[in-house]
Design a protein around this motif. Structure first.
Motif, PDB file in Angstrom:
ATOM      1  N   UNK A 269      28.887  34.689  41.716  1.00  0.00           N
ATOM      2  CA  UNK A 269      29.599  35.954  41.556  1.00  0.00           C
ATOM      3  C   UNK A 269      30.864  35.772  40.726  1.00  0.00           C
ATOM      4  N   UNK A 270      31.597  34.684  40.969  1.00  0.00           N
ATOM      5  CA  UNK A 270      32.804  34.418  40.187  1.00  0.00           C
ATOM      6  C   UNK A 270      32.464  34.243  38.715  1.00  0.00           C
ATOM      7  N   UNK A 271      31.343  33.590  38.427  1.00  0.00           N
ATOM      8  CA  UNK A 271      30.907  33.425  37.043  1.00  0.00           C
ATOM      9  C   UNK A 271      30.597  34.748  36.374  1.00  0.00           C
ATOM     10  N   UNK A 272      30.005  35.681  37.127  1.00  0.00           N
ATOM     11  CA  UNK A 272      29.696  37.006  36.574  1.00  0.00           C
ATOM     12  C   UNK A 272      30.979  37.746  36.222  1.00  0.00           C
ATOM     13  N   UNK A 273      31.964  37.706  37.127  1.00  0.00           N
ATOM     14  CA  UNK A 273      33.225  38.408  36.866  1.00  0.00           C
ATOM     15  C   UNK A 273      33.961  37.776  35.684  1.00  0.00           C
ATOM     16  N   UNK A 277      34.951  39.585  31.987  1.00  0.00           N
ATOM     17  CA  UNK A 277      36.245  39.545  31.303  1.00  0.00           C
ATOM     18  C   UNK A 277      36.096  38.959  29.898  1.00  0.00           C
ATOM     19  N   UNK A 278      35.347  37.862  29.798  1.00  0.00           N
ATOM     20  CA  UNK A 278      35.196  37.192  28.508  1.00  0.00           C
ATOM     21  C   UNK A 278      34.564  38.105  27.461  1.00  0.00           C
ATOM     22  N   UNK A 283      38.985  44.748  31.894  1.00  0.00           N
ATOM     23  CA  UNK A 283      40.252  44.116  31.503  1.00  0.00           C
ATOM     24  C   UNK A 283      40.396  42.753  32.172  1.00  0.00           C
ATOM     25  N   UNK A 284      41.199  41.895  31.549  1.00  0.00           N
ATOM     26  CA  UNK A 284      41.394  40.563  32.104  1.00  0.00           C
ATOM     27  C   UNK A 284      42.715  40.458  32.875  1.00  0.00           C
ATOM     28  N   UNK A 285      43.186  41.616  33.390  1.00  0.00           N
ATOM     29  CA  UNK A 285      44.460  41.627  34.112  1.00  0.00           C
ATOM     30  C   UNK A 285      44.300  41.336  35.600  1.00  0.00           C
ATOM     31  N   UNK A 286      43.079  41.073  36.055  1.00  0.00           N
ATOM     32  CA  UNK A 286      42.899  40.727  37.457  1.00  0.00           C
ATOM     33  C   UNK A 286      41.572  41.212  38.009  1.00  0.00           C
ATOM     34  N   UNK A 287      41.207  40.634  39.143  1.00  0.00           N
ATOM     35  CA  UNK A 287      40.042  41.118  39.876  1.00  0.00           C
ATOM     36  C   UNK A 287      40.387  41.090  41.359  1.00  0.00           C
ATOM     37  N   UNK A 288      39.618  41.842  42.138  1.00  0.00           N
ATOM     38  CA  UNK A 288      39.892  41.982  43.566  1.00  0.00           C
ATOM     39  C   UNK A 288      38.936  41.132  44.385  1.00  0.00           C
ATOM     40  N   UNK A 289      39.479  40.339  45.285  1.00  0.00           N
ATOM     41  CA  UNK A 289      38.706  39.683  46.333  1.00  0.00           C
ATOM     42  C   UNK A 289      38.958  40.449  47.616  1.00  0.00           C
ATOM     43  N   UNK A 290      37.927  41.085  48.147  1.00  0.00           N
ATOM     44  CA  UNK A 290      38.039  41.881  49.363  1.00  0.00           C
ATOM     45  C   UNK A 290      37.167  41.255  50.445  1.00  0.00           C
ATOM     46  N   UNK A 327      40.056  31.956  36.427  1.00  0.00           N
ATOM     47  CA  UNK A 327      39.837  33.232  37.101  1.00  0.00           C
ATOM     48  C   UNK A 327      40.685  33.333  38.366  1.00  0.00           C
ATOM     49  N   UNK A 328      40.834  32.222  39.069  1.00  0.00           N
ATOM     50  CA  UNK A 328      41.599  32.222  40.325  1.00  0.00           C
ATOM     51  C   UNK A 328      43.027  32.691  40.099  1.00  0.00           C
ATOM     52  N   UNK A 329      43.590  32.407  38.920  1.00  0.00           N
ATOM     53  CA  UNK A 329      44.948  32.838  38.632  1.00  0.00           C
ATOM     54  C   UNK A 329      45.066  34.364  38.565  1.00  0.00           C
TER      55      UNK A 329
END
Length: 349
Positions: A269-273, A277-278, A283-290, A327-329
């Motif tokens: 899933x992290x690879x897909x997100x 972005x790539x 946008x590459x301004x962030x993603x949500x981990x819920x 991505x973690x950043x």
């Protein structure tokens, strides 16, 4: 919404969860569930993909809360997984003690119009997804019996272009509801009985409203000329349970807490997100981990849900830092619990 700043997207998503809870608790919806359950006693459980397009209550015009969902990346399950097997066994036992039969709808999905709109969990391989669903059916039969008098496993395709259901019997004959829209079919109950001779009469009776609702829904889809969602544009990674409000295409990747090894689906899933972005899809301004866990009652049950949600948040964040450090950043973490009786999402971190 996909192109808005990340905080706007998070606010929108949380508003979506509040709206879902309000609809669930609405007096009309509450009474509709009670009336429906009084007329249709079969407990309905659905195993399905995380894909927001697979919205069975919407596609079958069934009141919210009737179909109990299990969602996971790719619709991939194994009843040998201890937590999943125990959870399913407990739900079946509770229903049987109440004198209710159980219908387990095992779904796979695909697109007729474009193979690329199929299930990413199976690399859009329609036949592989179907084979996996058939394998789950065999597991259900191994646990609860092949006579199907108490628990009936039903393999059901979901064609996402028209939200059409395709029912498979034990001989793999298929009843495609998309073929029944243009003409009246008063013989549908008889056709269902002929195809599923081993299905108890009560289960057939309780399945009929879903099929009739799906036929109406397909007709509405055809008249609406809706736009088809083609690209993956997910910007949310959900881990745990309590995400029924997220029936919106290409928003979230949902990983249920069922597999003993959650690291693999989290990495995927992290690879897909990161890929979204790539490629400029989001946008590459962030993603949500819920992260979320449900609870039934206040006290220890609620406290345990908080502990589970925190664990899943910490575990997922660690996996992402290891496999996708860049991505973690950009990770924004929210941890929540779900009040199951009201479907209210309570964000506490």
């Amino acid at each position: 919404m996909h192109t808005r700043p990340i905080q706007d997207r998070i606010d929108w998503l949380l508003d979506l969860s509040r709206t879902h809870s309000e609809r669930f608790c609405d007096p009309e919806n509450h009474l509709a569930r009670q009336r429906y359950q009084a007329e249709h006693s079969t407990e309905i459980i659905a195993l399905k993909c995380m894909d927001g397009r697979i919205h069975l209550p919407h596609a079958t015009q069934t009141p919210l809360g009737i179909i109990r969902p299990f969602r996971n990346l790719g619709g991939i399950f194994d009843l040998g997984w201890p937590y999943l097997g125990d959870l399913l066994a407990d739900m079946v036992s509770d229903s049987i003690r109440q004198g209710r039969r159980v219908l387990v709808i095992i779904t796979y999905h695909f697109s007729r119009g474009d193979t690329a709109r199929g299930c990413a969990g199976f690399n859009c391989d329609h036949e592989a997804a179907l084979a996996h669903a058939q394998g789950i059916k065999a597991q259900v039969e191994a646990i609860f019996g092949a006579g199907h008098q108490s628990v009936y496993p039903l393999v059901c395709g979901f064609e996402t272009d028209e939200d059409a259901l395709i029912l498979h019997n034990k001989a793999d004959n298929r009843l495609d509801l998309s073929t029944l829209v243009s003409v009246q079919h008063p013989d549908l109950p008889a056709r269902l009985e002929a195809m599923f001779t081993d299905m108890p009469g009560q289960v057939r009776h309780d399945l009929m409203p879903l099929l009739a609702g799906n036929i109406r829904h397909i007709a509405e889809i055809r008249s609406s000329n809706r736009e088809l969602a083609v690209e993956h544009r997910e910007w949310t990674l959900c881990v745990g349970r309590g995400f029924d409000f997220l029936h919106v295409p290409n928003i979230a990747l949902i990983i249920g807490p069922f597999s003993p090894d959650l690291s693999h689906p989290i990495q995927k899933a992290a690879g897909i997100i990161q890929g979204n972005m790539d490629k400029g899809r989001i946008p590459d301004d962030g993603f949500l981990l819920l992260s979320s866990a449900p609870y039934q009652e206040p006290g220890p049950d609620r406290a345990r849900a908080e502990m589970k949600a925190r664990f899943m948040a910490d575990f997922t964040a660690t996996v992402i830092r290891d496999c996708q450090p860049q991505l973690a950043e950009k990770m924004i973490s929210r941890t929540a619990i779900l009040n199951w009786p009201t479907r209210r999402l309570e964000v506490f971190e």
